[in-house]
Design an enzyme around this catalytic site. Structure first.
Site, PDB file in Angstrom:
ATOM      1  N   THR A   1       0.828  -1.206   0.000  1.00 47.55           N
ATOM      2  CA  THR A   1       0.000   0.000   0.000  1.00 47.55           C
ATOM      3  C   THR A   1       0.861   1.254   0.000  1.00 47.55           C
ATOM      4  O   THR A   1       0.536   2.240  -0.665  1.00 47.55           O
ATOM      5  CB  THR A   1      -0.964   0.028   1.199  1.00 47.55           C
ATOM      6  OG1 THR A   1      -0.223   0.020   2.420  1.00 47.55           O
ATOM      7  CG2 THR A   1      -1.879  -1.173   1.190  1.00 47.55           C
ATOM      8  N   ASP A   2       1.957   1.256   0.749  1.00 44.60           N
ATOM      9  CA  ASP A   2       2.892   2.380   0.714  1.00 44.60           C
ATOM     10  C   ASP A   2       3.424   2.592  -0.696  1.00 44.60           C
ATOM     11  O   ASP A   2       3.438   3.714  -1.217  1.00 44.60           O
ATOM     12  CB  ASP A   2       4.089   2.097   1.631  1.00 44.60           C
ATOM     13  CG  ASP A   2       3.803   2.357   3.096  1.00 44.60           C
ATOM     14  OD1 ASP A   2       2.861   3.118   3.389  1.00 44.60           O
ATOM     15  OD2 ASP A   2       4.521   1.805   3.942  1.00 44.60           O
ATOM     16  N   LEU A   3       3.890   1.525  -1.298  1.00 43.95           N
ATOM     17  CA  LEU A   3       4.523   1.631  -2.608  1.00 43.95           C
ATOM     18  C   LEU A   3       3.538   2.092  -3.672  1.00 43.95           C
ATOM     19  O   LEU A   3       3.841   2.965  -4.494  1.00 43.95           O
ATOM     20  CB  LEU A   3       5.143   0.290  -3.001  1.00 43.95           C
ATOM     21  CG  LEU A   3       6.256  -0.221  -2.058  1.00 43.95           C
ATOM     22  CD1 LEU A   3       6.695  -1.615  -2.469  1.00 43.95           C
ATOM     23  CD2 LEU A   3       7.439   0.731  -2.057  1.00 43.95           C
TER      24      LEU A   3
END
Length: 395
Positions: A168-170
């Site tokens: 999700t961060d990426l």
């Protein structure tokens, strides 16, 4: 990189207020294409920007390559004044504070655009800039759970499982970088910037893709499927004589090719597997039959045999095996950069090539405040004034 040695975003100036991972990922996409980013950090702040507490570790170095570094205390009025000076000449600001922090600091989009209407302001939060969760702290694993990913990851009946990368961060970082580029493109016509925002939750929902639309269109709640593809059968991981392989043979044509390559054309006429519907209903049974065949030969034999037959098949590598793979080495996904503190080190290259050329890495991640004097001198500050700022804890 273009043929004359210039990077396509070399004229774009970025103020990077990001930390942790999602925001730095967004900026990394832009600096890899040549943008000039100043990474702004608190003076004497935590080492490594929250990435394992180690500025010289693999995570920080990989996230923050190609940037300049400045220490600046945005809780000090003079620090905010300096930031606003920098913002007057910037093209992009990127931040991933909690939704309310930029407003409290007085560096939000509406404030900055008063003096620089061309600014493109990029924001990533955990759950969105507005709404009931706007002020919650957000990290990758929380978004994986809230966004449904953990419920469809892992073996059937195993219980929810976290994906092995901070997906999700990426993805939020990549989506924000795309939005920033589109806003820069639109600015060429309108002359004005935009506030572009996304969140870990929005990125996660988007990445559900067909698993999400199974629910929105058909009311189907996707279950865990383990190493099987949720809908494409047979696609999965199978044991071999010396390890495991992945085979993707969904659809009538690929299934027929696989059966013929394995010398099992009887599987084409067996009524339990002859149609896609039958293969779906009897997936576990069919997988067991396939695995009874693949266990008789080593992985490398099956990989050659099936790929020669036009059936997608590949190894299940550990990460060291991945980087030893001949195709990975040919692609030069690991690139070297020289750090004043660490010497030569290898980090991951950018995944997109232009005219078969991969953009070279220009510099390692900056030390804390590495470029303070150069940046402030460029704003007109004298050596004595810079020394005073340092003494007062502004830089």
């Amino acid at each position: 990189m273009t043929g004359n040695g210039h990077f396509p975003l070399s004229k774009i100036k970025i103020l990077d207020l990001t930390r942790a991972r999602a925001g730095p990922t967004a900026v990394r996409q832009l600096v890899d294409w040549g943008a000039d980013a100043i990474k702004v950090e608190m003076p004497g702040g935590r080492a490594g920007d929250g990435m394992g507490g180690n500025r010289h570790g693999f995570d920080f170095q990989n996230l923050h390559r190609n940037k300049r570094g400045m220490s600046l205390n945005l809780k000090h009025p003079k620090g905010v004044e300096i930031f606003k000076q920098l913002a007057q000449d910037a093209d992009v600001i990127v931040e991933n504070y909690r939704a309310d922090v930029k407003h409290r600091l007085g560096i939000d989009y509406e404030t900055i655009r008063q003096s620089n209407p061309r600014i493109v302001y990029g924001s990533i939060s955990g759950f969105g800039q507005e709404g009931p969760y706007r002020d919650r702290p957000g990290v990758d694993q929380i978004a994986q759970g809230l966004g449904g990913l953990m419920s469809i990851t892992g073996l059937p009946g195993q219980g929810p499982v976290r994906v092995g990368i901070p997906v999700t961060d990426l993805c939020a970082g990549i989506f924000l970088a795309q939005g920033i580029l589109i806003a820069l493109l639109e600015r060429e016509w309108t002359g004005e910037g935009k506030w572009v925002s996304t969140s870990l939750l929005e990125a996660m929902i988007s990445m559900l893709d067909f698993q999400g639309s199974r629910w929105t269109m058909a009311g189907e709640v996707a279950p865990q499927a383990g190493n099987n593809h949720p809908t494409g059968i047979p696609t999965g991981m199978f044991k071999t004589q010396n390890g495991h392989i992945n085979i993707a043979a969904s659809g009538a044509d690929l299934y027929a090719r696989m059966c013929k390559a394995m010398g099992r054309e009887d599987l084409l006429t067996n009524e339990r597997y002859a149609t896609s519907g039958a293969r779906y209903q009897n997936r576990d049974e069919l997988n067991a039959v396939i695995e009874s065949i693949t266990k008789d030969k080593p992985s490398e034999d099956w990989i050659k045999l099936l790929n020669d037959a036009g059936v997608p098949c590949g190894p299940v590598n550990s990460i060291d095996q991945t980087f030893a793979d001949e195709q990975v080495q040919f692609l030069e996904m690991a690139q070297s950069v020289t750090s004043p503190a660490l010497g030569e080190l290898n980090i991951l290259g950018h995944p997109v090539s232009w005219n078969s050329q991969r953009n070279p890495l220009r510099k390692s991640a900056p030390e804390l405040g590495e470029d303070n004097h150069v940046i402030l001198t460029g704003l007109g500050y004298s050596a004595d004034e810079i020394a005073g700022l340092e003494q007062d804890g502004v830089i």
